[in-house]
Design an enzyme around this catalytic site. Structure first.
Site, PDB file in Angstrom:
ATOM      1  N   LYS A   7     -14.663  11.054  34.851  1.00 63.42           N
ATOM      2  CA  LYS A   7     -15.535  10.092  35.541  1.00 63.42           C
ATOM      3  C   LYS A   7     -16.988  10.518  35.379  1.00 63.42           C
ATOM      4  CE  LYS A   7     -17.033  12.786  38.922  1.00 63.42           C
ATOM      5  NZ  LYS A   7     -17.991  13.260  39.720  1.00 63.42           N
ATOM      6  N   ALA A  93     -17.389  20.939  35.304  1.00 58.41           N
ATOM      7  CA  ALA A  93     -18.474  20.257  34.601  1.00 58.41           C
ATOM      8  C   ALA A  93     -19.092  19.101  35.366  1.00 58.41           C
ATOM      9  CB  ALA A  93     -17.943  19.743  33.261  1.00 58.41           C
ATOM     10  N   GLY A  94     -18.436  18.678  36.468  1.00 62.03           N
ATOM     11  CA  GLY A  94     -18.926  17.484  37.181  1.00 62.03           C
ATOM     12  C   GLY A  94     -18.290  16.214  36.671  1.00 62.03           C
ATOM     13  N   GLY A  98     -10.176  18.298  36.764  1.00 67.00           N
ATOM     14  CA  GLY A  98      -9.011  18.741  37.533  1.00 67.00           C
ATOM     15  C   GLY A  98      -8.436  17.611  38.375  1.00 67.00           C
ATOM     16  N   ASP A 132     -12.032  13.512  44.885  1.00 67.93           N
ATOM     17  CA  ASP A 132     -12.151  12.642  43.714  1.00 67.93           C
ATOM     18  C   ASP A 132     -10.795  12.140  43.219  1.00 67.93           C
ATOM     19  OD1 ASP A 132     -14.885  12.751  43.507  1.00 67.93           O
ATOM     20  OD2 ASP A 132     -14.922  14.342  41.992  1.00 67.93           O
TER      21      ASP A 132
HETATM   22  P1  ATP Z   1     -15.603  17.529  40.247  1.00 66.48           P
HETATM   23  O1  ATP Z   1     -16.461  16.645  39.400  1.00 66.48           O
HETATM   24  O2  ATP Z   1     -14.435  16.802  40.905  1.00 66.48           O
HETATM   25  O3  ATP Z   1     -16.355  18.423  41.191  1.00 66.48           O
HETATM   26  P2  ATP Z   1     -15.439  19.409  38.112  1.00 66.48           P
HETATM   27  O4  ATP Z   1     -15.400  18.631  36.826  1.00 66.48           O
HETATM   28  O5  ATP Z   1     -16.775  19.923  38.508  1.00 66.48           O
HETATM   29  O6  ATP Z   1     -14.831  18.508  39.261  1.00 66.48           O
HETATM   30  P3  ATP Z   1     -13.015  20.750  37.430  1.00 66.48           P
HETATM   31  O7  ATP Z   1     -13.066  20.737  35.943  1.00 66.48           O
HETATM   32  O8  ATP Z   1     -12.107  19.794  38.084  1.00 66.48           O
HETATM   33  O9  ATP Z   1     -14.475  20.632  38.047  1.00 66.48           O
HETATM   34  O10 ATP Z   1     -12.655  22.274  37.829  1.00 66.48           O
HETATM   35  C1  ATP Z   1     -13.038  22.876  39.030  1.00 66.48           C
HETATM   36  C2  ATP Z   1     -12.197  24.131  39.255  1.00 66.48           C
HETATM   37  O11 ATP Z   1     -10.833  23.750  39.495  1.00 66.48           O
HETATM   38  C3  ATP Z   1     -12.179  25.084  38.077  1.00 66.48           C
HETATM   39  O12 ATP Z   1     -12.754  26.280  38.505  1.00 66.48           O
HETATM   40  C4  ATP Z   1     -10.723  25.271  37.695  1.00 66.48           C
HETATM   41  O13 ATP Z   1     -10.362  26.627  37.596  1.00 66.48           O
HETATM   42  C5  ATP Z   1      -9.923  24.623  38.825  1.00 66.48           C
HETATM   43  N1  ATP Z   1      -8.809  23.796  38.304  1.00 66.48           N
HETATM   44  C6  ATP Z   1      -7.587  23.714  38.818  1.00 66.48           C
HETATM   45  N2  ATP Z   1      -6.822  22.873  38.118  1.00 66.48           N
HETATM   46  C7  ATP Z   1      -7.573  22.383  37.116  1.00 66.48           C
HETATM   47  C8  ATP Z   1      -7.335  21.468  36.067  1.00 66.48           C
HETATM   48  N3  ATP Z   1      -6.155  20.879  35.879  1.00 66.48           N
HETATM   49  N4  ATP Z   1      -8.350  21.178  35.238  1.00 66.48           N
HETATM   50  C9  ATP Z   1      -9.569  21.757  35.437  1.00 66.48           C
HETATM   51  N5  ATP Z   1      -9.839  22.642  36.399  1.00 66.48           N
HETATM   52  C10 ATP Z   1      -8.847  22.960  37.250  1.00 66.48           C
END
Ligand code: ATP
Length: 293
Positions: A7, A93-94, A98, A132
């Protein structure tokens, strides 16, 4: 095979800090054509997980694992699943990587185990995993309120190219929100104007109303995010914004040639750079081959 789609935030506003410690948010979110591939194999009882990426946990800490476990618990289902995640969405990454894996696992296990839950029921379960996740269950375009789990569907924005660039480090969402001072925000995005622009499929209006109150917070922590945004604007982006809590920055452009030029120019600056299409609607699984292991 399932897809966990990433997203982006067209807007992200924080209205106030709630008594429960969370911020009351208002966000216009949509999806782009960058996804993790998720294979689900039915097993006897247990849940196991493997991923192509060493950057995510391969056990019960993985959000996809937690999604399957919670679904079992809520429904009393006695079946198991092996989850394989081919990770393409950058981690921390935002881009809700996950959360989208968790949502894809909820949808996939619902089908694999013949549970017959609706998207609304899956979204409600998903909200217990992360704010999310409900958005990712629908994977459309929406106004997200509350912690991000209260959704109002919106039509897809007009299609364009989205260049995503992630600096060579992650960002902790909790750290960024921890540093946000809601009373000090001077530049709130005009969410209603963004909604209007999306509804009218007004590309220029969308560009004009991009805004994220977390952007200056993350930029103060990581100067390279600010530099990345400046570069993208210099390379001819129509509009640039950091997604979520960052550090991924995305640029919107109409022309494919410009998107490709931008990707090539950014490659020396950060390793993870993609040019993808704006989606805005759920991309149904091409292959729904759920195999038995
Ligand atoms: P958001 O935008 O919802 O804040 P994000 O993109 O910043 O999410 P994610 O890539 O979802 O962050 O990862 C955040 C943390 O969740 C990571 O430190 C990772 O170790 C943990 N994690 C657990 N399961 C997963 C997964 N399936 N994919 C990615 N990260 C995961």
């Amino acid at each position: 095979m399932r897809e966990g789609t990433s997203k982006i935030n067209l807007t992200l506003d924080a209205l106030f800090k709630r008594p429960d410690g969370y911020h009351e948010l208002e966000m216009v979110m949509t999806t782009v054509d960058l996804f993790d591939r998720i294979d689900l194999y039915q097993t006897n009882k247990s849940i196991t997980l493997e991923s192509s990426s060493g950057l995510v946990p391969q056990d019960e800490r993985n959000l996809a694992f937690r999604a399957a476990a919670l679904l079992k618990e809520k429904t009393g289902c006695d079946k198991g699943v092996h989850i394989y995640i081919d990770k393409r969405i950058p981690v921390a990454a935002g881009l809700a990587g996950g959360s989208s894996d968790a949502a894809a696992t909820l949808r996939g296990c619902n089908r694999l185990w013949g549970l017959g839950l609706s998207d609304a029921e899956l979204a409600e379960i998903g909200a217990e995993i992360g704010s999310d996740v409900p958005f990712c269950v629908y994977s459309n375009t929406a106004l997200a309120q509350g912690r991000g789990e209260v959704l109002t569907a919106l039509p897809a924005p007009p299609t364009c190219w989205v260049v995503l660039a992630k600096p060579n480090h992650g960002v902790s969402t909790a750290d960024v929100f921890g540093k946000l001072r809601v009373h000090a925000i001077t530049d709130h995005p005009q969410t209603s104007r963004m909604i209007e622009a999306v509804k009218k499929r007004d590309y220029e209006g969308i560009i004009r109303h991009l805004g994220n109150v977390l952007e200056p917070v993350t930029m103060d922590m990581h100067e390279d995010v600010r530099q990345l945004k400046e570069r993208m604007l210099r390379f001819g982006a129509d509009g640039v914004l950091m997604s979520g809590s960052g550090p991924t920055v995305f640029a919107l452009v109409k022309q494919e040639s410009r998107a490709v030029r931008m990707v090539n120019s950014l490659r020396g600056f950060c390793q993870q750079v993609f040019a993808v299409r704006m989606l805005g609607v759920r991309r149904e699984s091409v292959l729904d081959d759920v195999r038995t292991k």
